[in-house]
Each structure stands twice: as C-alpha cells, then as structure tokens.
Design an enzyme around this catalytic site. Structure first.
Site, PDB file in Angstrom:
ATOM      1  N   LYS A   1      -0.592   4.830   4.618  1.00 46.11           N
ATOM      2  CA  LYS A   1      -1.480   3.874   5.300  1.00 46.11           C
ATOM      3  C   LYS A   1      -0.998   3.654   6.736  1.00 46.11           C
ATOM      4  O   LYS A   1       0.193   3.471   6.968  1.00 46.11           O
ATOM      5  CB  LYS A   1      -1.533   2.543   4.538  1.00 46.11           C
ATOM      6  CG  LYS A   1      -2.521   1.571   5.145  1.00 46.11           C
ATOM      7  CD  LYS A   1      -2.915   0.455   4.195  1.00 46.11           C
ATOM      8  CE  LYS A   1      -3.874  -0.544   4.821  1.00 46.11           C
ATOM      9  NZ  LYS A   1      -5.174   0.052   5.215  1.00 46.11           N
TER      10      LYS A   1
ATOM     11  N   HIS B   1       0.840  -1.208   0.000  1.00 46.15           N
ATOM     12  CA  HIS B   1       0.000   0.000   0.000  1.00 46.15           C
ATOM     13  C   HIS B   1       0.869   1.251   0.000  1.00 46.15           C
ATOM     14  O   HIS B   1       2.066   1.192   0.297  1.00 46.15           O
ATOM     15  CB  HIS B   1      -0.914   0.034   1.228  1.00 46.15           C
ATOM     16  CG  HIS B   1      -2.081  -0.908   1.127  1.00 46.15           C
ATOM     17  ND1 HIS B   1      -2.001  -2.214   1.527  1.00 46.15           N
ATOM     18  CD2 HIS B   1      -3.352  -0.724   0.657  1.00 46.15           C
ATOM     19  CE1 HIS B   1      -3.173  -2.800   1.314  1.00 46.15           C
ATOM     20  NE2 HIS B   1      -4.001  -1.923   0.783  1.00 46.15           N
TER      21      HIS B   1
END
Ligand SMILES: NC(=O)C1=CN([C@@H]2O[C@H](COP(=O)(O)OP(=O)(O)OC[C@H]3O[C@@H](n4cnc5c(N)ncnc54)[C@H](O)[C@@H]3O)[C@@H](O)[C@H]2O)C=CC1
Ligand SMILES: O=C(O)C1=N[C@H](C(=O)O)C[C@H](O)C1
Length: 269
Positions: free
Chosen positions: A162, A158
């Site tokens: 995040k 990600h």
C-alpha cells in the site's frame, strides 16, 4: 431483453482490478465491456481472461480510455490519484457513471471531482464495504456521545504494497469522529508521531498506520479515557467486499442526476 449495464475496469491488472473483473464476470446484473491498463503495461493487448490466468474472455486489455469509455455505462476505477483525475473528465464526456475507489487524494485532486460532478455522476468512497460504511455512522454517534475526556485514535493495518497513509478508510473514520464532535478534522488531525512529540493534545484525533504482509484492511477506532476504553473494529479478509460494493455503486448510479455521491448514499445509511 434489456441488456445489463456495460462496465469498464481501470487498473485491470491490479489487486482490486482483477477482483472487480471477477465480480463483474460472475454477476448477472452487469457485463464487462473494457479492461484498461496504463500505457506500457505488459497486459496491454492481451486477452483479459488469459492475462488473469484463466480461459479466454474475448476482450483485450487496452491503454486507450477514450475508446473503451465510449462503450460503457460505468467506469470502476481503483488506480492512482492522478489517473482517477484524468479519468473523471473522460468518464464525464462519455456520460458514464464514474465509481472511484482510489485513495490518497490531495485537495487539488478533490477540486477536480467537485468540478466534474457538476455534469457527471461520480460515486467516490475510500472504502466500498457495507461494514466500514456502517462503522463510520457508529463512530459519529459514539464521538457525539463522549466528550474530550476520551482521546480518539484511528489505527489501520494494510499489506506491504500500500502506497498511501493514513488509509482512505482511516480518514473517513476520522472525518466521522470529527463530525460527531462538531470539529473540523483539519484542526485536530495528528498523524505520524515520531521523536519527542510532547504530550497528546486534548481533542486531537490521532492516526497510526501499520504496513505488513498481505493484510487486506483492518481499522480500529479507539476511544480511550481514564479507566476505560471503547474499540470499534472492522476487519476485511476478502477484497470481494470492496468489489461488490463498487459494482453496487455502478448500478445505483445509472440514471442518477449529476453530483458527487458516496457509499452512504448508495447503501441508504
Ligand atoms: N475504496 C475501496 O474500497 C478500496 C480502495 N482501494 C484503493 O484502490 C487503489 C488501488 O489499489 P490496488 O488495486 O491494491 O493497487 P494496485 O497497485 O494493485 O493496482 C493499481 C493498478 O492501477 C494501474 N494504473 C495506474 N495508473 C493507471 C492509468 N493511468 N491507466 C490505467 N491503469 C493505471 C496500475 O498499473 C495497477 O495495475 C488504491 O488507491 C487503494 O487504496 C483498494 C481497496 C479498496
Ligand atoms: O489499499 C488497500 O488495499 C485498501 N485501501 C483502502 C483504504 O485506503 O482505506 C480500502 C481498504 O482498506 C484497502
């Protein structure tokens, strides 16, 4: 003419909040009735269209959930675990379907949703895309077909903003693998290896989290045995796959009996 369901988006300035607002504005099956941000956020009091860099939408961003939830048939919520827990009670009071995309929950948060779902309609999933939800079903099947000679690893990547790991999706995939194998993920979960970890324990399900740049969301489930490997992969390249899924869930939830549902229910998988 019947009016389409009115939707409130929480976390309106966030990566998902903005995508959800665009998706609802582009849709002819729902309309936006509220955009919520946390108290003190500099978007509060501004027109949502202008704040997003476009033309006036005629709707001011608010920090008062009670006031906007009262106007809504659904609340779509991609914020933080504590915020989503607070919104669960308020959405239930307003009799609005609560679609929760937030991830990073602990057991005490999940207990609140379970209690709220006695009176409220909640749709919650760590990933709202069709592709990932299909992948969970494939993962369960493959895990059921193979024995512990195959080591299962979930690898996710990600963007660098995040805040939770492993991702909600990785945990969904891990749960699916554990279910396929007939074990409880809590007993076999192996996250965050570092240092002299010792050899891999047979039957464990491992998790690895990569964080970098603007990666939207990538998930591999690896089944590795002596002499062969199977990899099942999903790559999201556009957050619209999540926002469209969330809108679908909000519409699907209209008129449904109280309960805690997921995207498998919504998608009929
Ligand atoms: N289930 C799914 O398909 C997906 C889930 N997510 C999850 O959604 C969540 C949000 O992700 P992003 O949009 O990338 O994060 P973000 O940090 O860009 O946005 C979160 C927003 O929530 C707002 N917020 C926090 N507390 C609030 C409160 N009490 N009231 C109102 N607003 C509040 C923040 O100010 C921020 O604007 C994360 O947990 C992420 O993992 C993200 C993408 C897809
Ligand atoms: O934070 C994100 O961005 C994402 N979060 C979800 C997760 O934790 O799995 C879904 C998606 O992968 C994007």
């Amino acid at each position: 003419m019947t009016e389409t369901p009115g939707i409130v988006v929480t976390g309106a300035s966030g990566r998902m909040g903005q995508m959800l607002i665009k998706t609802i504005q582009e849709s002819d099956t729902a309309h936006l009735v509220g955009a919520l941000e946390r108290p003190g956020h500099d978007w509060v009091g501004r027109d949502i269209g202008v704040a997003m860099g476009g033309s006036e939408a005629g709707l001011l961003v608010t920090d008062d959930p009670l006031e906007v939830f009262a106007k809504a048939q659904a609340v779509i919520d991609f914020t933080s675990p504590d915020a989503s827990v607070a919104f669960a009670g308020l959405a239930a009071q307003a009799r609005a379907v609560h679609v929760i995309g937030t991830t990073g929950f602990e057991d005490h948060h999940l207990a609140v949703f379970k209690a709220a779902a006695r009176h409220a309609t909640i749709v919650r999933a760590g990933n709202m895309s069709l592709g990932v939800n299909l992948l969970t079903q494939l993962t369960k099947k493959v895990a059921a077909a193979l024995d512990e000679d195959f080591d299962i690893e979930v690898i996710e990547a990600h963007h660098n903003m995040k805040v939770d790991a492993p991702s909600g999706t990785a945990l969904m995939l891990g749960e699916a693998a554990a279910e396929g194998r007939g074990v409880d993920l809590k007993d076999v979960r192996d996250s965050g290896r570092d240092g002299i970890t010792g050899a891999r324990k047979r039957g464990d399900i491992g998790f690895t989290a990569i964080r970098g740049g603007d990666i939207v969301g990538e998930h591999d489930v690896l089944f590795a045995a002596a002499g062969e490997r199977i990899v099942i992969r999903h790559m999201a390249t556009d957050r619209r796959v999540f926002s469209r899924g969330a809108l679908k869930a909000a519409l699907w939830g209209q008129g449904k009996a109280p309960g805690e549902y997921d995207m498998l229910d919504v998608l009929g998988l």
